[in-house]
Design a protein around this motif. Structure first.
Motif, short mmCIF file in Angstrom:
data_model
loop_
_atom_site.label_atom_id
_atom_site.label_comp_id
_atom_site.label_asym_id
_atom_site.label_seq_id
_atom_site.Cartn_x
_atom_site.Cartn_y
_atom_site.Cartn_z
N UNK A 1 3.03 -6.57 7.96
CA UNK A 1 4.44 -6.94 8.11
C UNK A 1 5.27 -5.73 8.52
N UNK A 2 5.15 -4.60 7.80
CA UNK A 2 5.94 -3.45 8.19
C UNK A 2 5.83 -2.30 7.22
N UNK A 3 6.27 -1.13 7.67
CA UNK A 3 6.31 0.09 6.86
C UNK A 3 7.75 0.43 6.55
N UNK A 4 8.04 0.66 5.30
CA UNK A 4 9.41 0.87 4.86
C UNK A 4 9.85 -0.30 4.01
N UNK A 5 10.18 -0.03 2.75
CA UNK A 5 10.40 -1.12 1.78
C UNK A 5 11.87 -1.36 1.49
N UNK A 6 12.74 -0.76 2.27
CA UNK A 6 14.17 -0.85 2.00
C UNK A 6 14.82 -2.09 2.59
N UNK B 1 0.84 -1.20 0.00
CA UNK B 1 0.00 0.00 0.00
C UNK B 1 0.88 1.25 0.00
N UNK B 2 0.52 2.18 -0.86
CA UNK B 2 1.25 3.43 -0.96
C UNK B 2 0.40 4.61 -0.57
N UNK B 3 0.92 5.80 -0.79
CA UNK B 3 0.20 7.01 -0.43
C UNK B 3 -1.12 7.14 -1.16
N UNK B 4 -1.23 6.54 -2.34
CA UNK B 4 -2.48 6.59 -3.09
C UNK B 4 -3.60 5.81 -2.46
N UNK B 5 -3.29 5.01 -1.44
CA UNK B 5 -4.32 4.27 -0.71
C UNK B 5 -4.78 5.02 0.53
N UNK B 6 -4.30 6.24 0.72
CA UNK B 6 -4.62 6.99 1.93
C UNK B 6 -6.10 7.20 2.14
N UNK C 1 -3.47 5.13 11.94
CA UNK C 1 -4.47 5.84 11.14
C UNK C 1 -3.84 6.24 9.81
N UNK C 2 -4.64 6.29 8.76
CA UNK C 2 -4.07 6.71 7.47
C UNK C 2 -3.65 8.17 7.51
N UNK C 3 -2.69 8.48 6.63
CA UNK C 3 -2.17 9.84 6.51
C UNK C 3 -1.59 10.34 7.83
N UNK C 4 -0.96 9.45 8.57
CA UNK C 4 -0.44 9.82 9.88
C UNK C 4 1.08 9.94 9.90
N UNK C 5 1.76 9.63 8.81
CA UNK C 5 3.22 9.74 8.76
C UNK C 5 3.56 10.68 7.62
N UNK C 6 3.91 11.91 7.98
CA UNK C 6 4.19 12.95 6.99
C UNK C 6 5.69 13.01 6.81
N UNK C 7 6.14 12.60 5.63
CA UNK C 7 7.57 12.43 5.39
C UNK C 7 7.89 12.81 3.95
N UNK C 8 8.94 13.60 3.71
CA UNK C 8 9.26 14.06 2.36
C UNK C 8 10.03 13.02 1.56
N UNK D 1 4.60 1.67 1.92
CA UNK D 1 5.60 2.72 1.68
C UNK D 1 5.58 3.68 2.85
N UNK D 2 6.49 4.64 2.83
CA UNK D 2 6.49 5.66 3.89
C UNK D 2 5.18 6.43 3.90
N UNK D 3 4.70 6.83 2.73
CA UNK D 3 3.47 7.62 2.67
C UNK D 3 2.22 6.76 2.81
N UNK D 4 2.37 5.44 2.72
CA UNK D 4 1.25 4.55 2.97
C UNK D 4 1.18 4.07 4.41
N UNK D 5 2.15 4.48 5.22
CA UNK D 5 2.20 4.06 6.62
C UNK D 5 0.93 4.50 7.34
#
Length: 531
Positions: free
Chosen positions: A249-254, A209-214, A390-397, A234-238
């Motif tokens: 499983x987790x947030x962060x795909x690296x 899930x990415x930011x587009x799933x917010x 909650x969606x849209x809760x991790x604001x990261x550039x 992703x970071x923006x899907x966190x």
């Protein structure tokens, strides 16, 4: 139809599109717009730099899904906001950047007018792809409607609107223009059916899930009720999937565990993500015809990964269609071992910041929003180790990777939802890019904990120099008295002796009568070796 100045036409059109807050700085050329703000009940928030206005509008939009608005004056002012505009573009955030421009009859080669820029609109179009310049007062409501349609129909993107400065005080009969109807593309029935067939037969499905799933968190939850899947974000899907969900499983795909998980999957369903290298630091897994992509942007659905199946549609509508046809499957818990592997990777990568993250997690409410700068404490520490729900809760550039984002973005999120618990995590180097916005936060009297994790300079760059076997230099920034600086700008300042004390300070700061800067020294390789 009523007679209005250009400034009145602009503000009335913004109000007509649901804008309740504008972040900006008044200047000689935009005063007609400022004069109209109070007529329409639009609140104004005063940053101390136009870049701060852009980041705050981004945080407002990123945390809510609504359009954020940054209003600047001409020339250098809008160019000051250009980095924020680039960040909003790279992360698909709907921010409207509004500025005056040179007069309609301005000489083509210029004549030295105040704030003159050769081609301001072209400069912003080069960053954003869309810069709308009006040529009459009557056109202003039309342009605002067009800008909102561009920002909200399909993939969200920021837009620049330029109004020649002589039009802002000019008067004309203006016809209001209603918001354009949502131009959503319905999911193709055959594509949905094929995706359902593939998912129903999968034994090891993985959902990314990415930011587009917010805006599709309920639909993702419904999918996971039917599909025995493992989920990464992703970071923006966190936060789209609460991080205590059994399938998460987790947030962060690296992490290596994420690559192995995707390689082991018999189908990967990607929702609202472009598989960007800024998320997959270690490279993409060898995704093949078993990949299904859902994306609102037809032009992006083959970016980085060419899927075997694609559904071009709004994520919520596509998932609704899939869930309606997908047979029920029991959740077996097969994701749990992958979760343990992921956490092991995250802890290894985030070692120097684990005590800090744990201290914050202990006091953070479940509905918290965290605005993080492009700092090691953020992408190594908080991204994969702090659970959010909650969606849209991790604001990261993520994409542009700008510095100075966290503080103004957190302010924007707090303005958007004053009841929400919001915290900011900054590095000592990054916060100096936007340190003046402590004054904006203090003027608003918001309860905002701002954690400054101090390693003495640009820690990531220091480590990269060292890893390259080159001389480490130009990265040490000394030791400013951040707490005294915060207090001088109207905030509280708290020195945490160690990471364990940060959580206590955050808990108090969440109920304080003003922002609180919490300074803590980092214990890391970068801090130990800073020149």
């Amino acid at each position: 139809m009523t007679q209005q100045t250009g400034g009145q036409a602009l503000v009335a059109a913004l109000a007509h599109h649901g804008v309740d807050t504008v972040f900006g700085i008044p200047g000689t050329h935009n005063l007609a717009a400022y004069a109209a703000l109070t007529e329409h009940g639009i609140a104004h928030v005063s940053p101390r730099h136009e870049q701060g206005a852009g980041y705050a509008a981004d945080g407002y939009a990123r945390s809510t899904g609504r359009v954020g608005v940054a209003l600047t004056t001409t020339g250098p002012a809008i160019l000051n906001a250009a980095s924020a505009a680039a960040q909003a573009y790279s992360d698909s955030v709907p921010v409207l950047f509004v500025s005056p421009g040179m007069p309609l009859q301005h000489p083509g080669r210029g004549n030295g007018l105040l704030h003159e820029i050769k081609d301001q609109s072209a400069a912003m179009a080069a960053i954003l792809g869309e810069s709308l310049r009006v040529t009459s007062v009557e056109e202003i409501p039309v342009a605002v409607s067009q800008a909102f349609a561009l920002m909200t129909a399909g993939r969200p993107r920021p837009v620049h609107l330029e109004i020649p400065l002589d039009l802002l005080d000019a008067r004309a009969d203006v016809q209001p223009v209603p918001p354009a109807p949502a131009g959503r593309r319905a999911p193709d029935a055959a594509a949905v059916s094929a995706a359902v067939e593939r998912l129903a037969s999968a034994e090891r499905p993985v959902v990314v899930v990415g930011g587009g799933a917010g805006g599709a968190a309920p639909q993702v939850a419904a999918l996971l009720d039917r599909l025995d899947a493992a989920v990464v974000s992703t970071a923006n899907g966190k936060g789209v999937v609460p991080e205590d969900h059994p399938s998460f499983v987790g947030a962060g795909l690296q992490h290596r565990s994420v690559l192995d998980l995707c390689e082991d999957a018999d189908v990967v369903l990607a929702v609202g993500t472009e598989f960007a290298p800024s998320d997959w630091w270690s490279g993409l897994p060898p995704l093949d015809a078993s990949t299904i992509r859902i994306d609102v942007d037809a032009a992006s659905i083959t970016t980085n990964v060419v899927p075997g199946m694609s559904i071009v549609a709004d994520a919520a509508e596509a998932l609704d269609a899939i869930v309606e046809l997908l047979p029920q499957r029991d959740v077996s818990g097969w994701a749990a071992p992958w979760r343990e592997r992921f956490l092991a990777d995250a802890r290894a990568e985030g070692g120097p910041w684990l005590d800090l993250v744990a201290s914050v997690a202990e006091v953070l409410p479940r509905d918290a929003v965290v605005a993080v700068d492009n700092a090691m404490a953020g992408y190594y520490g908080f991204l994969s180790n702090l659970p959010l729900f909650r969606p849209r809760s991790f604001l990261y550039p993520t994409g542009a990777g700008t510095l100075g984002f966290g503080l103004p973005a957190g302010i924007g999120a707090k303005v958007a939802d004053p009841a929400a618990p919001v915290i900011v995590v900054q590095g000592d180097g990054g916060i100096m890019f936007s340190i003046a916005e402590l004054a904006m936060a203090a003027q608003l009297r918001i309860a905002l904990p701002i954690i400054v994790v101090d390693n003495g300079g640009y820690g990531e760059i220091r480590n990269e120099m060292d890893d390259r076997g080159e001389q480490v230099h130009a990265v040490g920034l000394g030791s400013p008295d951040f707490c005294a600086l915060a207090e001088s700008l109207g905030c509280r300042g708290v020195r945490a002796a160690d990471a364990a004390e940060v959580g206590t300070a955050v808990k108090v700061a969440l109920d304080a009568d003003r922002p609180t800067l919490i300074h803590v020294r980092e214990q890391s390789r970068a801090a130990d070796g800073m020149a």
